[in-house]
Each structure stands twice: as structure tokens, then as C-alpha cells.
Design a protein around this motif. Structure first.
Motif, PDB file in Angstrom:
ATOM      1  N   LEU A  89      32.553  33.210  49.742  1.00 30.26           N
ATOM      2  CA  LEU A  89      32.154  32.524  48.654  1.00 30.26           C
ATOM      3  C   LEU A  89      30.570  32.270  48.348  1.00 30.26           C
ATOM      4  N   LEU A  90      29.687  32.202  49.799  1.00 31.67           N
ATOM      5  CA  LEU A  90      28.552  32.125  49.662  1.00 31.67           C
ATOM      6  C   LEU A  90      27.963  33.472  48.944  1.00 31.67           C
ATOM      7  N   ARG A  91      28.338  34.805  49.472  1.00 32.30           N
ATOM      8  CA  ARG A  91      27.857  35.783  48.606  1.00 32.30           C
ATOM      9  C   ARG A  91      28.375  35.637  47.147  1.00 32.30           C
ATOM     10  N   GLU A  92      29.523  35.049  46.845  1.00 35.83           N
ATOM     11  CA  GLU A  92      29.630  35.283  45.152  1.00 35.83           C
ATOM     12  C   GLU A  92      28.682  34.086  44.539  1.00 35.83           C
ATOM     13  N   VAL A  93      28.168  33.052  45.190  1.00 36.78           N
ATOM     14  CA  VAL A  93      27.393  32.168  44.535  1.00 36.78           C
ATOM     15  C   VAL A  93      25.833  32.272  44.665  1.00 36.78           C
ATOM     16  N   SER A  94      25.513  32.919  45.670  1.00 33.03           N
ATOM     17  CA  SER A  94      23.932  33.170  45.984  1.00 33.03           C
ATOM     18  C   SER A  94      23.439  34.473  45.818  1.00 33.03           C
ATOM     19  N   PRO A  95      22.692  34.862  45.000  1.00 36.84           N
ATOM     20  CA  PRO A  95      22.024  36.098  44.693  1.00 36.84           C
ATOM     21  C   PRO A  95      20.882  36.337  46.025  1.00 36.84           C
ATOM     22  N   ASP A  96      20.754  35.446  46.542  1.00 35.88           N
ATOM     23  CA  ASP A  96      19.662  35.540  47.658  1.00 35.88           C
ATOM     24  C   ASP A  96      20.132  36.168  48.968  1.00 35.88           C
ATOM     25  N   ARG A  97      20.004  37.434  49.203  1.00 39.45           N
ATOM     26  CA  ARG A  97      20.615  37.968  50.503  1.00 39.45           C
ATOM     27  C   ARG A  97      19.983  37.452  51.869  1.00 39.45           C
ATOM     28  N   ASP A  98      19.003  36.925  51.748  1.00 39.36           N
ATOM     29  CA  ASP A  98      18.318  36.321  52.898  1.00 39.36           C
ATOM     30  C   ASP A  98      19.040  34.718  53.409  1.00 39.36           C
ATOM     31  N   GLU A  99      19.664  34.349  52.317  1.00 35.40           N
ATOM     32  CA  GLU A  99      20.416  33.015  52.433  1.00 35.40           C
ATOM     33  C   GLU A  99      21.662  33.100  53.411  1.00 35.40           C
TER      34      GLU A  99
END
Length: 201
Positions: free
Chosen positions: A50-60
């Protein structure tokens, strides 16, 4: 909206697949403390996707997550990341809300098995009591980690800006250039002394 204990037909499903997060190298003592906390690293597997789906920031990076309800029949996951506290709704439909780490987080038991995580903004998330307390404790440490990062990032910028950039060359050449800059009035006596001392160190 305050939660009340609900019947068994409205229970959150407790059993789900879990994954273990990888620890990463960091100078942040608060993140190091987080990594050593009991229960750190075990998160619902779906939360990672889910985090990868909503966040474009790969450092998050995901640091903690808990399955929860936010309001009537809105189910999803409360995620603590290296950037935000996020609520990602998975039913009905998809939605994403995020808050900075400047809100206080606490929890309150509402039944033998259930608890509510209360965000300083007034938002409330119902989950299992056994998961609520560790999640809130981890988020409190993450808040300290974010403050540490902010303070040390600011200090690094100040140090970088205050460090004079000297041209490459021998020590005597650099001292000569500093002396010329001082004689031309480019450097004050204090700046000249500080730059000279830094160069000699």
C-alpha cells in the motif's frame, strides 16, 4: 467521532499475513532505539504494498503499521513512515490521508480486546488493544527521530554555509590568498582570523 465497543460481526480480522521490515543503517539514535523495541519490524504484509502504491517517494520507508478502522465501516491501515503518518483506506474503495509528526498520538482501551488510537487532530482509529499500545509507543519514538533529523539537517546546512571554500593548492598559497583578501577588505579581521585558524587546523 468516539468509538464504542462493537459486536462480533463488526470485529476487525486479526489474522493476516505479516512481514518483517529490514533495519537500515542510520546515525539517528532515536531510530536505533526504535529498531531495538520489542515488536518493531513486524507489519501486515499488505501495508508494504500500500505504501508503494500511494507514495512516489522511494526514500519513504515503512517503520510501523497497524490494521484499523477509521469511522464506520472504513477499513484500512495506519502507517508510520520516515516521512508521514498515513491512513490508507482499503474498504470501501481506496483513499490516502497523511499527517506530519507534530500531532500527539495516544490510545485508549474501549473493550477487553479493542482500543482507539487518537491523533491530536481528532482523528480516531480503532484496532486491537494488543496492537494499539506498541504502535503508539513506536510512533512516539519516531516523532523524536524526526525532530532529531530536522535539528541535525539544519545544523549540517549551517556548518556547510559557514565553512569557507578555499581554493586547492599548498597551505602557503591558501594563506597568501587569505591575506590578500583581508588586505583588499573582502574579509574582516575576524573572518580572516577564523579562516586562517580553520586552515591551520
Amino acid at each position: 467521532m468516539a468509538y464504542e465497543a462493537e459486536g462480533p460481526d463488526q470485529e476487525l480480522e486479526e489474522s493476516e499475513q505479516e512481514s518483517v521490515l529490514e533495519r537500515f543503517d542510520t546515525p539517528n539514535p532515536w531510530l536505533q532505539k526504535l529498531f531495538s523495541m520489542p515488536g518493531y519490524g513486524t507489519v501486515p504484509t499488505v501495508a508494504i504494498g500500500l505504501l508503494r502504491e500511494v507514495s512516489p517517494d522511494r526514500d519513504e520507508r515503512l517503520l510501523a503499521a497497524v490494521k484499523s478502522e477509521h469511522g464506520r465501516m472504513r477499513r484500512g491501515y495506519l502507517l508510520a513512515t520516515t516521512k508521514w503518518l498515513r491512513w490508507i483506506r482499503t474498504f470501501p474503495g481506496r483513499a490516502d490521508d497523511q499527517w506530519g509528526y507534530d500531532y500527539k498520538l495516544e490510545y485508549k482501551g474501549i473493550s477487553i480486546t479493542k482500543a482507539v488510537i487518537i491523533l491530536g487532530s481528532g482523528d480516531q482509529f480503532q484496532t486491537y488493544r494488543t496492537r494499539a499500545k506498541p504502535f503508539v509507543q513506536m510512533v512516539n519514538v519516531i516523532q523524536q527521530a524526526m525532530m532529531w533529523d530536522a535539528a541535525h539537517t539544519d545544523q549540517t546546512v549551517v556548518e556547510a554555509l559557514s565553512t569557507p571554500v578555499l581554493p586547492a593548492g599548498s597551505l602557503s598559497e591558501e594563506l597568501q590568498k587569505l591575506a590578500e583578501m583581508h588586505q583588499q577588505g573582502i574579509l574582516t579581521p575576524e573572518e580572516f582570523a577564523a579562516a586562517k585558524q580553520k586552515l591551520m587546523a
